[in-house]
Design a protein around this motif. Structure first.
Motif, mmCIF file in Angstrom:
data_model
loop_
_atom_site.group_PDB
_atom_site.id
_atom_site.type_symbol
_atom_site.label_atom_id
_atom_site.label_comp_id
_atom_site.label_asym_id
_atom_site.label_seq_id
_atom_site.Cartn_x
_atom_site.Cartn_y
_atom_site.Cartn_z
ATOM 1 N N GLY A 101 16.326 155.819 -7.457
ATOM 2 C CA GLY A 101 17.775 155.818 -7.593
ATOM 3 C C GLY A 101 18.278 155.766 -9.021
ATOM 4 O O GLY A 101 19.469 155.535 -9.259
ATOM 5 N N TYR A 102 17.387 156.005 -9.973
ATOM 6 C CA TYR A 102 17.785 156.017 -11.376
ATOM 7 C C TYR A 102 17.901 157.453 -11.879
ATOM 8 O O TYR A 102 17.526 158.405 -11.199
ATOM 9 C CB TYR A 102 16.777 155.234 -12.220
ATOM 10 N N SER A 103 18.420 157.574 -13.079
ATOM 11 C CA SER A 103 18.624 158.893 -13.672
ATOM 12 C C SER A 103 17.347 159.417 -14.312
ATOM 13 O O SER A 103 16.706 158.705 -15.086
ATOM 14 C CB SER A 103 19.737 158.828 -14.731
ATOM 15 N N LYS A 104 16.999 160.638 -13.977
ATOM 16 C CA LYS A 104 15.896 161.326 -14.642
ATOM 17 C C LYS A 104 16.512 162.283 -15.660
ATOM 18 O O LYS A 104 17.331 163.143 -15.315
ATOM 19 C CB LYS A 104 15.050 162.114 -13.646
ATOM 20 N N LEU A 105 16.141 162.131 -16.902
ATOM 21 C CA LEU A 105 16.660 162.967 -17.976
ATOM 22 C C LEU A 105 15.720 164.147 -18.199
ATOM 23 O O LEU A 105 14.516 163.961 -18.400
ATOM 24 C CB LEU A 105 16.788 162.144 -19.264
ATOM 25 N N LEU A 124 20.683 152.248 1.157
ATOM 26 C CA LEU A 124 19.562 153.158 0.946
ATOM 27 C C LEU A 124 19.575 153.695 -0.483
ATOM 28 O O LEU A 124 20.588 154.227 -0.952
ATOM 29 C CB LEU A 124 19.634 154.317 1.941
ATOM 30 N N THR A 125 18.459 153.577 -1.176
ATOM 31 C CA THR A 125 18.338 154.125 -2.527
ATOM 32 C C THR A 125 18.431 155.642 -2.480
ATOM 33 O O THR A 125 17.763 156.295 -1.679
ATOM 34 C CB THR A 125 16.996 153.699 -3.149
ATOM 35 N N ILE A 126 19.254 156.214 -3.350
ATOM 36 C CA ILE A 126 19.357 157.668 -3.416
ATOM 37 C C ILE A 126 18.099 158.202 -4.092
ATOM 38 O O ILE A 126 17.696 157.713 -5.148
ATOM 39 C CB ILE A 126 20.634 158.114 -4.166
#
Length: 407
Positions: A200-204, A381-383
């Motif tokens: 659910g975190y940002s992938k750069l 729910l984690t995205i």
């Protein structure tokens, strides 16, 4: 599949229609080539026109533009054009003029769902152009697009080359807060993008930061910024705390600890020396803003005037219901309907992670559109890649009225 007639296709690239030049009609690609419409960056009208031509089917019998989405739902930033200046001729009863492509307006975040090749350049130029459906058909047939983003970008480049789109200009405008700070050709092929990790975190993701840039600039950073979308259109985005990354490779991917959220935007910072770093003399290149829905517009719920959308907030999956305002008794009609959250599109209907009844969704006042009310439910729910939501009619698991594309 929705269908409606658009009386005029409007490309409005500013917040206010002031000093608008006379409306011109463009009937074919040759007409487009012989005008100054969107000819040089940072204008994005030609890219926007190319994208729209791929979305539109033309009914040649009655000159209708048929779309697979409803502009009055606000998809892609569409909104009604009031024409207070009386520029356009009157519409038939029940038909409306729409504008799209106002990337500068923070009020209409849905425009961030437009492809990256559309958002790459824009400025505050005021103009309107009247597009004939024949031109849309010609663009679509000559430069057909597929589901491959890179291939679509290449087709758009071919189109721009034919129209003689000028890419040689350089400009710097400190008030263009969400456009590239430096517009030189050096940056044209750079790709900056935010995707999601499994947590659910940002992938750069970055690509094509050329060796010339890496050699010229001693310090090459990518920030993740949060656009606030306040009423102040000149407000700077906030850099997320500790979300700045020194990079040494021209292409790469990096999992970050920044929760995925609408308004996140990657920005490139370049410094020739530590002295520049201290004084904050920057050159910028901006990637497209993450729109919260992964650039997927709401999907129609069968049999009712409502749509479903999967959305991300603070790293969690959310469901949005777009309820047409004329569907006033929707809570009675859908009193037993529910939305299931699934970790994978492969899971059976009864194998949901969590669910919520539609009538328990909360109204979101600040995103309500002109014709639709938007209701949202935030799940635990984690995205993550694979997540999907489905709209089911009742407690029987075989009556799925809508399901989103998996994340």
């Amino acid at each position: 599949m929705g269908a409606m007639k658009l009386c005029f296709l409007l490309f409005c690239l500013s917040l206010a229609l002031l000093g608008v030049s006379p409306v011109k009609r463009l009937n074919n690609i040759d007409d487009l080539t012989n005008t100054e419409y969107g000819k040089s960056k940072p204008r994005h009208g030609l890219q926007l026109l190319f994208w729209f031509a791929q979305q539109a089917n033309i009914d040649q019998n009655n000159n209708k533009i048929l779309l697979n989405f409803y502009p009055n739902s606000g998809a892609f930033g569409f909104r009604r054009f009031g024409d207070r200046e009386g520029i356009l001729e009157g519409s038939e009863h029940g038909q409306y003029n729409y504008e799209v492509g106002n990337l500068n307006s923070r009020r209409y975040r849905a425009a961030a769902a437009l492809p990256a090749y559309v958002q790459m350049y824009y400025n505050k130029t005021n103009y309107l152009t009247k597009i004939d459906p024949d031109l849309l058909s010609q663009i679509r047939q000559t430069y057909p697009c597929t589901g491959n983003e890179q291939e679509n970008k290449n087709r758009c480049k071919q189109f721009l080359k034919r129209i003689r789109y000028r890419t040689s200009s350089c400009s710097s405008n400190s008030r263009m807060k969400r456009s590239p700070y430096s517009q030189c050709n050096t940056f044209d092929s750079i790709k900056l993008e935010i995707k999601t990790t499994t947590q659910g975190y940002s992938k750069l993701i970055w690509e094509n930061i050329t060796l010339g840039i890496m050699k010229t600039y001693k310090y090459v950073y990518i920030d993740i910024c949060q656009n606030t979308h306040s009423s102040d259109t000149n407000e700077d985005p906030m850099r997320v705390e500790k979300a700045y990354f020194l990079i040494s490779d021209s292409s790469g991917a990096l999992d970050t600890s920044v929760s995925l959220n609408a308004g996140l935007q990657p920005r490139l910072r370049l410094y020739t020396s530590l002295f520049n770093y201290v004084l904050k003399r920057l050159d910028f290149w901006y990637g497209p803003e993450f729109d919260g829905a992964n650039r997927v517009i709401p999907i129609r719920i069968k049999g009712v005037d409502a749509s479903l959308q999967l959305y991300a907030e603070y790293g969690k999956a959310c469901a949005r219901l777009y309820i047409k305002k004329t569907f006033s008794n929707w809570k009675d009609v859908l009193k037993n309907s529910w939305v299931g959250f699934y970790k994978s599109s492969q899971h059976e209907n009864n194998d949901y992670y969590t669910f919520q009844y539609a009538v328990n969704f909360a109204l979101i006042d600040n995103t309500t559109t002109e014709d639709y009310d938007i209701y949202q439910y935030d799940a635990s729910l984690t995205i993550a890649p694979g997540v999907q939501i489905r709209f089911l009619l009742d407690n029987e698991y075989d009556k799925v009225l809508a399901q989103t594309t998996h994340w």
